[in-house]
Scaffold this motif. Structure first.
Motif, PDB file in Angstrom:
ATOM      1  N   SER A   1       4.412 -13.280  10.569  1.00  0.00           N
ATOM      2  CA  SER A   1       5.114 -13.911  11.703  1.00  0.00           C
ATOM      3  C   SER A   1       4.596 -13.374  13.029  1.00  0.00           C
ATOM      4  O   SER A   1       4.712 -14.039  14.065  1.00  0.00           O
ATOM      5  CB  SER A   1       6.624 -13.662  11.597  1.00  0.00           C
ATOM      6  N   LYS A   2       4.007 -12.168  13.007  1.00  0.00           N
ATOM      7  CA  LYS A   2       3.415 -11.567  14.210  1.00  0.00           C
ATOM      8  C   LYS A   2       1.908 -11.793  14.262  1.00  0.00           C
ATOM      9  O   LYS A   2       1.219 -11.230  15.127  1.00  0.00           O
ATOM     10  CB  LYS A   2       3.702 -10.062  14.238  1.00  0.00           C
ATOM     11  N   GLN A   3       1.378 -12.602  13.322  1.00  0.00           N
ATOM     12  CA  GLN A   3      -0.043 -12.956  13.240  1.00  0.00           C
ATOM     13  C   GLN A   3      -0.935 -11.728  13.053  1.00  0.00           C
ATOM     14  O   GLN A   3      -2.070 -11.678  13.536  1.00  0.00           O
ATOM     15  CB  GLN A   3      -0.463 -13.753  14.486  1.00  0.00           C
ATOM     16  N   ARG A   4      -0.425 -10.751  12.333  1.00  0.00           N
ATOM     17  CA  ARG A   4      -1.206  -9.546  12.022  1.00  0.00           C
ATOM     18  C   ARG A   4      -1.831  -9.739  10.635  1.00  0.00           C
ATOM     19  O   ARG A   4      -1.486  -9.090   9.660  1.00  0.00           O
ATOM     20  CB  ARG A   4      -0.309  -8.315  12.087  1.00  0.00           C
ATOM     21  N   ASN A   5      -2.812 -10.680  10.575  1.00  0.00           N
ATOM     22  CA  ASN A   5      -3.336 -11.150   9.297  1.00  0.00           C
ATOM     23  C   ASN A   5      -4.054 -10.065   8.505  1.00  0.00           C
ATOM     24  O   ASN A   5      -3.972 -10.031   7.263  1.00  0.00           O
ATOM     25  CB  ASN A   5      -4.275 -12.333   9.530  1.00  0.00           C
ATOM     26  N   PHE A   6      -4.780  -9.192   9.182  1.00  0.00           N
ATOM     27  CA  PHE A   6      -5.491  -8.120   8.478  1.00  0.00           C
ATOM     28  C   PHE A   6      -4.499  -7.244   7.714  1.00  0.00           C
ATOM     29  O   PHE A   6      -4.699  -6.912   6.534  1.00  0.00           O
ATOM     30  CB  PHE A   6      -6.275  -7.291   9.493  1.00  0.00           C
ATOM     31  N   GLU A   7      -3.388  -6.869   8.377  1.00  0.00           N
ATOM     32  CA  GLU A   7      -2.369  -6.028   7.743  1.00  0.00           C
ATOM     33  C   GLU A   7      -1.627  -6.787   6.647  1.00  0.00           C
ATOM     34  O   GLU A   7      -1.198  -6.187   5.647  1.00  0.00           O
ATOM     35  CB  GLU A   7      -1.392  -5.522   8.793  1.00  0.00           C
ATOM     36  N   VAL A   8      -1.449  -8.083   6.817  1.00  0.00           N
ATOM     37  CA  VAL A   8      -0.780  -8.898   5.794  1.00  0.00           C
ATOM     38  C   VAL A   8      -1.517  -8.781   4.465  1.00  0.00           C
ATOM     39  O   VAL A   8      -0.923  -8.492   3.419  1.00  0.00           O
ATOM     40  CB  VAL A   8      -0.709 -10.379   6.218  1.00  0.00           C
ATOM     41  N   MET A   9      -2.838  -8.995   4.507  1.00  0.00           N
ATOM     42  CA  MET A   9      -3.611  -8.942   3.275  1.00  0.00           C
ATOM     43  C   MET A   9      -3.644  -7.536   2.691  1.00  0.00           C
ATOM     44  O   MET A   9      -3.623  -7.358   1.464  1.00  0.00           O
ATOM     45  CB  MET A   9      -5.030  -9.449   3.520  1.00  0.00           C
ATOM     46  N   LYS A  10      -3.673  -6.540   3.552  1.00  0.00           N
ATOM     47  CA  LYS A  10      -3.671  -5.153   3.074  1.00  0.00           C
ATOM     48  C   LYS A  10      -2.396  -4.860   2.277  1.00  0.00           C
ATOM     49  O   LYS A  10      -2.443  -4.257   1.188  1.00  0.00           O
ATOM     50  CB  LYS A  10      -3.784  -4.204   4.265  1.00  0.00           C
ATOM     51  N   GLU A  11      -1.239  -5.306   2.817  1.00  0.00           N
ATOM     52  CA  GLU A  11       0.037  -5.070   2.128  1.00  0.00           C
ATOM     53  C   GLU A  11       0.185  -5.951   0.899  1.00  0.00           C
ATOM     54  O   GLU A  11       0.712  -5.525  -0.133  1.00  0.00           O
ATOM     55  CB  GLU A  11       1.208  -5.304   3.092  1.00  0.00           C
ATOM     56  N   LEU A  12      -0.295  -7.197   0.990  1.00  0.00           N
ATOM     57  CA  LEU A  12      -0.177  -8.097  -0.159  1.00  0.00           C
ATOM     58  C   LEU A  12      -1.011  -7.621  -1.345  1.00  0.00           C
ATOM     59  O   LEU A  12      -0.617  -7.806  -2.500  1.00  0.00           O
ATOM     60  CB  LEU A  12      -0.596  -9.509   0.237  1.00  0.00           C
ATOM     61  N   LYS A  13      -2.167  -7.027  -1.078  1.00  0.00           N
ATOM     62  CA  LYS A  13      -2.986  -6.528  -2.180  1.00  0.00           C
ATOM     63  C   LYS A  13      -2.277  -5.392  -2.911  1.00  0.00           C
ATOM     64  O   LYS A  13      -2.449  -5.220  -4.120  1.00  0.00           O
ATOM     65  CB  LYS A  13      -4.349  -6.072  -1.657  1.00  0.00           C
ATOM     66  N   LYS A  14      -1.453  -4.632  -2.183  1.00  0.00           N
ATOM     67  CA  LYS A  14      -0.685  -3.563  -2.831  1.00  0.00           C
ATOM     68  C   LYS A  14       0.517  -4.121  -3.589  1.00  0.00           C
ATOM     69  O   LYS A  14       0.892  -3.605  -4.647  1.00  0.00           O
ATOM     70  CB  LYS A  14      -0.217  -2.540  -1.785  1.00  0.00           C
ATOM     71  N   LEU A  15       1.124  -5.182  -3.046  1.00  0.00           N
ATOM     72  CA  LEU A  15       2.350  -5.724  -3.641  1.00  0.00           C
ATOM     73  C   LEU A  15       2.085  -6.796  -4.699  1.00  0.00           C
ATOM     74  O   LEU A  15       2.883  -6.976  -5.622  1.00  0.00           O
ATOM     75  CB  LEU A  15       3.234  -6.333  -2.545  1.00  0.00           C
ATOM     76  N   ARG A  16       0.978  -7.535  -4.552  1.00  0.00           N
ATOM     77  CA  ARG A  16       0.726  -8.677  -5.440  1.00  0.00           C
ATOM     78  C   ARG A  16      -0.560  -8.572  -6.241  1.00  0.00           C
ATOM     79  O   ARG A  16      -0.782  -9.356  -7.160  1.00  0.00           O
ATOM     80  CB  ARG A  16       0.684  -9.984  -4.620  1.00  0.00           C
TER      81      ARG A  16
END
Length: 473
Positions: free
Chosen positions: A216-231
């Protein structure tokens, strides 16, 4: 930064049931860490039990105040913090959207620890009122933060189970509070209430931020970093699903008007508020609060505290059962079964206490009847009404309005609880305890009809599917 900078395995999996175990358990670890704040909420709910007798004591060796509290001072100490906590839900929903879920929970933990430290060494009533109010404000923030965070890090197949795990922490915290409050001094008990916050601060560097907040804050790099840990290997697919849910235009600052103007959010708010109202008006809060009075009136030979222990253990075991049921049976069937059985139990209890009220000897040989139906009530409440409303409310709001939407629904829950707590002693004294149970039973009957007509099933549905379903209602 483009997401494609990551080497993501774009595997067309359709369920988080395909997770590798290490990703699955990391998600549970993040949720459990956030749930420590909910455990603290439960412990906080028992704070008055050991504290009030001490503050009313004339013994200056145990009473930290110079003189026993007056009735007015005690009313201030109980009511002002509750009001402050209830009104703060909206404030925290805005903080969550501005600074993030994880950062907000870290801030809440620090302020809670500080407030509890001051409370444990307070020596006048005004310091107690001010810092207990601050602590209750933090408790409200902890509740909304944990609900939103748990919903957003969970995958579709485990979202209900995660929310049930969250709901267990409240009675678990209450049970810990009852045990420790009875064997420690007020000062030590107050300090112990801060332990869950300390544990969260220790674990928080290992936790992920909510990917839905980051996107929602358009922090796409961090989104993928967290998703790789969670998903794990379905991170890219999850990322694409989240992008689909982003509003077409940049959303304005979330407000109540934002909820009312958006068709889907408006339906979510009224549906969530209605379900949480039926949960509160099922009478659970007054049954737990007045369990001693109820069983004293029943003349069954057991003390209210002994029955409270039976109920506490039953409630925790029933919440654990709900972990197994909610993602297998579904939210809607559990709610319908739960509220229907609660209604039957309430009507039977009403009949029993009516006979006690008129001096009838009809049930003299079966005085265990109220215990049986209170336990039945607690079991069926815990597997449905006790866990589904919060899980369901966290699922039905769009990502950009989830925090503020859940905040407003929780305010409705606080108002409902206040109304129920206010009318219960009045009806009990003027009309008899039996009419309290019958009134709650009638409301539960109405609730059954409304849930049957309006509540959709959200089990194993993505957030996009839930939004489309609500838009089509």
């Amino acid at each position: 930064m483009e997401v494609q900078a990551f080497e993501v395995e774009n595997i067309p999996l359709h369920s988080c049931e395909n997770f590798k175990d290490r990703f699955h358990w990391y998600m549970y670890f993040c949720a459990f860490s956030a749930h420590l704040l909910i455990t603290a909420c439960g412990m906080s709910a028992t704070w008055f039990l050991p504290v009030i007798p001490v503050l009313q004591s004339n013994d200056t060796q145990i009473n930290p105040l110079e003189t026993p509290v007056t009735t007015l001072q005690l009313s201030m100490l109980v009511s002002i913090p509750v009001c402050a906590g209830g009104l703060s839900f909206l404030f925290w929903s805005k903080i969550l959207d501005k600074f993030g879920r994880k950062t907000t929970m870290q801030f809440l933990s620090i302020i809670s620890i500080f407030s509890l430290l001051v409370l444990s060494f307070a020596e006048d009533i005004y310091t107690l009122v001010i810092f207990l109010s601050l602590h209750k404000v933090c408790i409200s923030g902890s509740m909304i933060s944990a609900i939103v965070y748990t919903t957003e890090i969970s995958c579709d197949a485990t979202r209900g189970r995660m929310s049930c795990l969250l709901s267990i922490q409240v009675p678990f915290g209450i049970l810990i509070g009852y045990i420790l409050g009875s064997v420690t001094s007020v000062r030590y008990f107050t300090l112990i209430c801060g332990v869950p916050f300390i544990l969260y601060l220790v674990l928080s560097p290992l936790l992920s931020e909510s990917p839905r907040y980051l996107i929602s804050k358009q922090r796409n790099f961090e989104v993928m970093k967290e998703l790789k840990k969670l998903r794990g290997n379905i991170a890219y697919m999850e990322y694409e699903n989240m992008r689909t849910l982003l509003p077409a235009t940049t959303p304005t600052k979330p407000t109540f008007l934002s909820i009312i103007r958006d068709n889907c959010s408006r339906k979510s708010f009224f549906l969530g508020s209605e379900i949480i109202t039926f949960e509160q008006f099922s009478g659970i809060s007054v049954i737990i609060t007045y369990v001693g009075v109820i069983f004293d009136n029943a003349n069954i030979g057991l003390k209210g505290n002994e029955v409270a222990i039976i109920i506490g253990v039953t409630k925790i075991l029933s919440y654990i059962l709900s972990l197994y049921l909610v993602d297998r049976i579904g939210r809607r069937p559990l709610m319908l079964f739960s509220i229907f059985m609660c209604m039957l139990s309430l009507f039977v209890l009403g009949v029993y206490f009516h006979q006690v009220h008129i001096g009838s000897q009809l049930f003299d040989n079966i005085r265990w009847l109220p215990i049986l139906f209170i336990i039945i009530y607690i079991i069926v409440y815990s597997i449905g009404l006790g866990v589904v409303p919060l899980a369901f409310t966290g699922e039905i709001f769009p990502d950009h309005l989830r925090a503020v939407g859940v905040g407003y629904v929780l305010i409705i829950a606080v108002l409902d609880s206040a109304i129920v707590s206010f009318i219960f002693p009045i009806i009990k004294d003027f009309y008899g305890l039996h009419w309290c149970f019958w009134l709650f039973g009638i409301v539960s009957l109405v609730g059954y009809i409304r849930i049957y007509l309006t509540m959709p099933e959200t089990k194993n549905k993505t957030f996009l599917e839930i939004q489309n379903m609500l838009n089509g209602m």
